[in-house]
Scaffold this motif. Structure first.
Motif, short mmCIF file in Angstrom:
data_model
loop_
_atom_site.label_atom_id
_atom_site.label_comp_id
_atom_site.label_asym_id
_atom_site.label_seq_id
_atom_site.Cartn_x
_atom_site.Cartn_y
_atom_site.Cartn_z
N GLU A 422 0.86 -1.17 0.00
CA GLU A 422 0.00 0.00 0.00
C GLU A 422 0.90 1.23 0.00
O GLU A 422 1.77 1.35 0.88
CB GLU A 422 -0.91 0.01 1.22
N ILE A 427 2.06 -4.27 3.25
CA ILE A 427 0.91 -4.28 4.15
C ILE A 427 1.17 -5.23 5.31
O ILE A 427 0.76 -4.97 6.44
CB ILE A 427 -0.36 -4.68 3.36
N ARG A 558 -5.38 -5.12 1.15
CA ARG A 558 -5.32 -5.19 2.61
C ARG A 558 -5.80 -6.54 3.14
O ARG A 558 -5.35 -6.99 4.20
CB ARG A 558 -6.16 -4.06 3.21
#
Length: 649
Positions: A422, A427, A558
């Motif tokens: 990200e 992440i 995510r």
């Protein structure tokens, strides 16, 4: 009824049939993919998708998006095609004529229009960028004409096309067909038939074609495709006609012979293992004198980690040792040498910290299929050189500490397979001492010691075993928390999320864990991570648990490694489980396979997806066909068979 057979009831229900996809490759990068009813739901779908390069940016390109068929009798037209043009708006609804879809050997769709029964079969020519589609008029009580309408995309698989003035709709005549070339930078597309056809030139853009899978993923999902005209030919009862599309001309008289030749190369997908074996061979990609194992389809490239993870099962594990030789001896060895010598290499991610250790593990699996002597003869020096490369601190992303453990920096760039990012940062920032990397390192040290012994170098082997003991002691002190293994340790910080990475340590031939510790790892993975589709990437007890792989790109990234199931770890789980529970665990592992048996007729039929939701109903997502997933289940099948036969892995 065959193993991969679908009836009218399912096929005419678009809610069910549009979720089922198929993909076939030519083992040179080209593929053919769509849904069972021929309604494209991804921008990656197409009748002919090819890897292209200069003058185009390197990538996969959809040339022929769709081919709509129309049956004409007594002036009445029955269009067998189908496209989505809006929410629940499908035209021309050709799926209502489908009576059966069978894919035991090659895909075969059976249509019934009144008294007409027409079958459509398709295959790709091996190692050649050409798709063949055979139509057979099984039944007809009156004169019948078949019309074929090509939908041209001429775009990269990551893009969409729209009506524009630059597109060339002209069609040049060629024997039994026409040649299209929408843009100068693209190759020509030769569309030819095995019999003479009449061509009608009537260029038109079909606007607003939608791809629901792209809409679900939060991407742009509408495009226009050019139909330059159509081909028509009369057909008699019992007659077969072959349509061919490729980037070079072909003698139409040779199409029937070519069809029969290619058909003989196909193997039946009449069992789960047969389907997986077939799926595994689809990942082979020849490039000149090189051969790679693709990470998957439709958007993957040849990636070092995925190749080394899947290589043993997708070659030796399905009885294709010649492809092991082509992939490893002729390609991978050179790529690894180039990396260690600072030269250019093609395999994506060769510099990832765990990749060389996965390669050594792959050679260890090869030894199980052959012998330690054979591995020593072929790869002994390479293994020794890799270990020296790491020990001498020459790896740019991995460092050997005095305690015998390997340290990696995963804060700036992902250091392991949990590599979602990200804003350019991991992440899941697994950094410092990572559990599976150090388990693989310990295993590699002892395996290399066995190589040295095979070479007659007893003193060096003794030294390596002593060094491995230091690594083992440090491993236990660092990762063992009294109940299971920490996922990674960075200074004083111990990440104690229950993740599947620890199962690697319990499954390796040389495990740093004792039997009690192995059992504890297996038990916690069973209790908190196990599902019918494999191991979750994190325990549901974690506050980071995000089991459903849905939403836009960021939301999916995510979630990527924080709940969904990745089947590639299931082989390690099965090996560790049988190691701990021995024969009392056989039935459990057999039941484990039933979850994958069900997937043979779901989603991308005859193969396995990249990942699945961590909660019921465990819906599949990601790549339609993923090499490590396929390889892992093949390995489970072979492990169980060998265990039952008393063959030591």
């Amino acid at each position: 009824m065959s193993y991969l057979n679908f009836d009218k009831k399912l096929l005419t229900n678009l809610e069910r049939s549009l979720s089922k996809e198929m993909i076939r490759t030519n083992r040179a990068g080209a593929y053919n993919s769509t849904t069972l009813v021929d309604c494209n739901t991804r921008k990656y779908h197409g009748q002919l998708v090819l890897p292209l390069g200069d003058p185009l940016p390197e990538g996969n390109y959809v040339l022929l998006g769709s081919l709509d068929e129309t049956v004409i009798q007594h002036g009445a037209e029955f269009n067998l095609g189908i496209h989505q043009y809006g929410e629940n708006i499908y035209m021309p609804n050709g799926h209502k004529y489908i009576r059966e879809f069978d894919c035991e050997v090659i895909s075969k769709t059976t249509y019934r229009v009144g008294g007409v029964i027409l079958t459509k079969e398709r295959m790709l020519v091996s190692f050649e960028p050409r798709v063949l589609i055979r139509y057979t008029l099984v039944e007809a009580h009156s004169p019948t004409t078949l019309r074929l309408k090509p939908f041209l995309a001429y775009r990269n698989t990551n893009e969409l096309t729209h009506e524009n003035d630059s597109a060339n709709s002209d069609m040049r005549e060629v024997e039994n067909g026409r040649v299209a070339r929408m843009y100068e930078s693209f190759p020509e597309l030769y569309m030819q038939c095995s019999k003479k056809v009449e061509y009608t030139h009537a260029p038109a853009w079909y606007k607003g074609i939608e791809y629901m899978k792209e809409q679900e993923r939060g991407f742009l999902y509408k495009e226009d495709q050019l139909v330059p005209g159509w081909f028509e030919m009369p057909m008699k009862k019992g007659e077969s006609v072959i349509f061919a599309a490729g980037i070079s001309p072909i003698n139409p008289k040779t199409l029937k012979v070519l069809w029969e030749k290619e058909l003989k190369r196909r193997s039946a997908r009449d069992t789960m293992f047969g389907s997986l074996k077939n799926a595994a061979s689809q990942f082979y990609k020849r490039e000149g004198d090189k051969c790679y194992l693709m990470a998957g389809y439709p958007w993957f490239k040849a990636s070092a980690r995925e190749e080394f993870l899947a290589m043993p099962a997708c070659t030796m594990g399905i009885g294709r040792p010649e492809y092991w030789e082509a992939i490893v001896d002729k390609t991978a060895v050179e790529e690894i040498r180039n990396f260690m010598e600072g030269k250019p290499y093609k395999l994506v991610g060769m510099d990832e910290p765990d990749v060389l250790l996965w390669f050594i593990h792959a050679l260890q699996e090869y030894a199980a299929y052959t012998s330690i002597e054979e591995v020593t003869r072929l790869y002994g020096q390479l293994i020794i050189d890799i270990m020296l490369f790491i020990r001498r601190q020459q790896h740019p992303r991995m460092f050997l500490h005095n305690n015998g453990l390997l340290w990696v920096d995963g804060k700036e760039r992902p250091a392991t397979w949990m590599n979602a990012v990200e804003d350019g940062f991991p992440i899941t920032p697994r950094t410092g001492y990572v559990v599976e990397i150090n388990a693989l390192w310990y295993n590699a040290r002892l395996f290399t010691a066995s190589i040295q012994r095979c070479l007659g170098k007893e003193q060096i082997a003794d030294l390596m075993e002593y060094q491995a003991e230091i690594t083992k002691d440090s491993f236990i002190k660092t990762f063992w928390n009294g109940f299971y293994l920490d996922d990674y340790v960075d200074g004083e910080y111990h990440n104690r999320e229950v993740r599947p990475n620890q199962i690697i340590a319990a499954s390796l031939p040389y495990s740093p864990l004792d039997r009690r510790q192995c059992k504890a790892v297996v038990d916690i993975c069973t209790k908190e991570l196990y599902t019918p589709k494999g191991l979750r990437t994190i325990s549901p007890k974690s506050g980071n648990y995000r089991p459903v792989y849905i939403g836009g790109q960021l939301e999916r990234d995510r979630n990527f490694h924080n709940g969904p199931v990745w089947p590639w770890t299931i082989a390690a789980y099965a090996i560790a489980y049988l190691k701990v529970y021995q024969h009392s665990g056989e039935n459990f592992i057999r039941r484990l396979l039933t979850g994958y048996e069900a997937e043979m007729s779901e989603l991308c039929i005859g193969t396995l997806n990249e990942l699945y939701d961590g909660n019921p109903p465990f819906k599949g997502h990601g790549g339609m066909s993923y090499a490590p997933s396929v390889a892992s289940v093949i390995e489970v099948c072979n492990t169980l068979r060998n265990f039952e036969l008393g063959i030591k892995n």
